[in-house]
Design an enzyme around this catalytic site. Sequence first.
Site, PDB file in Angstrom:
ATOM      1  N   GLY A 203     -38.392   7.900 -21.395  1.00 34.52           N
ATOM      2  CA  GLY A 203     -39.119   7.812 -20.122  1.00 34.52           C
ATOM      3  C   GLY A 203     -38.517   8.785 -19.119  1.00 34.52           C
ATOM      4  O   GLY A 203     -37.349   8.664 -18.744  1.00 34.52           O
ATOM      5  N   ASP A 207     -34.865   6.545 -11.222  1.00 34.89           N
ATOM      6  CA  ASP A 207     -35.286   5.579 -10.200  1.00 34.89           C
ATOM      7  C   ASP A 207     -34.205   4.581  -9.828  1.00 34.89           C
ATOM      8  O   ASP A 207     -34.473   3.584  -9.159  1.00 34.89           O
ATOM      9  CB  ASP A 207     -36.539   4.819 -10.681  1.00 34.89           C
ATOM     10  N   LYS A 208     -32.967   4.837 -10.280  1.00 33.47           N
ATOM     11  CA  LYS A 208     -31.881   3.874 -10.066  1.00 33.47           C
ATOM     12  C   LYS A 208     -32.356   2.476 -10.450  1.00 33.47           C
ATOM     13  O   LYS A 208     -32.011   1.488  -9.824  1.00 33.47           O
ATOM     14  CB  LYS A 208     -31.409   3.897  -8.611  1.00 33.47           C
ATOM     15  N   CYS A 215     -40.928   1.264 -18.541  1.00 29.70           N
ATOM     16  CA  CYS A 215     -41.301   1.957 -19.777  1.00 29.70           C
ATOM     17  C   CYS A 215     -41.586   0.964 -20.897  1.00 29.70           C
ATOM     18  O   CYS A 215     -42.496   1.179 -21.705  1.00 29.70           O
ATOM     19  CB  CYS A 215     -40.208   2.945 -20.177  1.00 29.70           C
TER      20      CYS A 215
HETATM   21  N1  SAH Z   1     -36.553   1.940 -14.627  1.00 32.51           N
HETATM   22  C1  SAH Z   1     -36.789   2.613 -15.856  1.00 32.51           C
HETATM   23  C2  SAH Z   1     -35.465   3.233 -16.315  1.00 32.51           C
HETATM   24  C3  SAH Z   1     -35.628   4.450 -17.013  1.00 32.51           C
HETATM   25  S1  SAH Z   1     -34.128   5.151 -17.625  1.00 32.51           S
HETATM   26  C4  SAH Z   1     -37.286   1.616 -16.877  1.00 32.51           C
HETATM   27  O1  SAH Z   1     -36.844   0.479 -16.816  1.00 32.51           O
HETATM   28  O2  SAH Z   1     -38.106   1.933 -17.711  1.00 32.51           O
HETATM   29  C5  SAH Z   1     -34.877   6.558 -18.380  1.00 32.51           C
HETATM   30  C6  SAH Z   1     -35.208   6.417 -19.845  1.00 32.51           C
HETATM   31  O3  SAH Z   1     -34.039   6.499 -20.629  1.00 32.51           O
HETATM   32  C7  SAH Z   1     -35.861   5.150 -20.291  1.00 32.51           C
HETATM   33  O4  SAH Z   1     -37.228   5.169 -20.084  1.00 32.51           O
HETATM   34  C8  SAH Z   1     -35.546   5.122 -21.767  1.00 32.51           C
HETATM   35  O5  SAH Z   1     -36.471   5.887 -22.499  1.00 32.51           O
HETATM   36  C9  SAH Z   1     -34.206   5.769 -21.817  1.00 32.51           C
HETATM   37  N2  SAH Z   1     -33.105   4.792 -21.897  1.00 32.51           N
HETATM   38  C10 SAH Z   1     -32.186   4.508 -20.946  1.00 32.51           C
HETATM   39  N3  SAH Z   1     -31.295   3.607 -21.400  1.00 32.51           N
HETATM   40  C11 SAH Z   1     -31.645   3.332 -22.667  1.00 32.51           C
HETATM   41  C12 SAH Z   1     -31.128   2.460 -23.675  1.00 32.51           C
HETATM   42  N4  SAH Z   1     -30.030   1.718 -23.461  1.00 32.51           N
HETATM   43  N5  SAH Z   1     -31.756   2.402 -24.875  1.00 32.51           N
HETATM   44  C13 SAH Z   1     -32.853   3.154 -25.113  1.00 32.51           C
HETATM   45  N6  SAH Z   1     -33.383   3.999 -24.201  1.00 32.51           N
HETATM   46  C14 SAH Z   1     -32.801   4.071 -22.998  1.00 32.51           C
END
Ligand code: SAH
Length: 324
Positions: A203, A207-208, A215
């Site tokens: 994603g 957006d913190k 997503c």
């Molecule tokens: N507020 C958003 C955060 C997006 S972080 C949300 O909750 O969807 C950006 C992207 O990094 C996510 O959409 C995801 O695809 C990936 N991501 C972040 N941490 C992850 C994790 N622990 N496991 C898998 N994908 C992760």
Amino acid sequence: MADDDHKPELVASNASDNIRTYKGITYDITDPKYQGLSKNALKKLLREEVWNATREKRNKFQKEKKKQKSAERRKLIEEGVIPAPPPKRARTVEPSSVRVVMDCSFTSYMHDTEIKSMQAQLVRCHSANRAGAHPMEITITSFDDALKNAFEKKTPTYTNWKNIEFTTESYMDKFDTSKLVYLSADSDNVVRELEDDKVYIIGGIVDKNRHKGLCQNKATDQGIQTAALPIGEYLHMASRKVLTVNHVYEIMIKWLETRDWEKAFLEVIPGRKLKDSKLLGDDASKASSDTGDKVEEAENNEGAPKKDEKEMGENAKKEAGDEE
Ligand code: SAH
């Protein structure tokens, strides 16, 4: 030379009363850009203009200096005064068949600064791809004007980047949906291995975590599989397990190289994000040496890869510095 010698000339210097000189450049004092400026502001602007006007000369001088230095070095090596450097080992690069989509459909959820951070994070992904032993094909989908403008401003050479395609289309229209796996920290499924025929979606949002579950919900609505990285199985995290786009990408690149999630996490996740610097069943000495600044960076996401700084303007370099 004393700086006084270069004070903006306030008296007429030649042909026209309005033409003045400053450190070798001439300027027209009636030019609107000089209007209403204080003496100091005028001087600052002129100094900038001199700096820009002499750039070519400076670069040429630096290039000559470098050339001279390497010639001297070569001579010393030939004469046996200093040892020759060991030959560089050729890096074997074997492209991976694992594909990645960056779903950039979220610009309306981001502030301007976050869109800039998003751009910088994508630059980092590109850089990790170039440095990796197994680069992946990246498709940036839903690439809209907001993000495009950020790219054009910071890294206008992006259109020539290898292994990255930029498209306004959605991944739903570009790929076989049964091959899609949306990566999300909120998923109940866990990735064990990155599979060759799969297309992993990250994603593209900074957006913190204001938009929790964004997503995951999107993927569920679209009927796409989701999966989380197996972080919890290897590391105690100090906070949430939601990582930045570039960290997720870098972890994938590292996994392809090592086939070892723990190694991949440790190399990429900033040390301070690990709870009490403790790992499950191990110590944290192997953890990424990234410091607190980098944790902030992970949250605020201003970082950009050093390699690609070359492609960025000087200001971009400053903004994308490690200290953020
Ligand atoms: N507020 C958003 C955060 C997006 S972080 C949300 O909750 O969807 C950006 C992207 O990094 C996510 O959409 C995801 O695809 C990936 N991501 C972040 N941490 C992850 C994790 N622990 N496991 C898998 N994908 C992760």
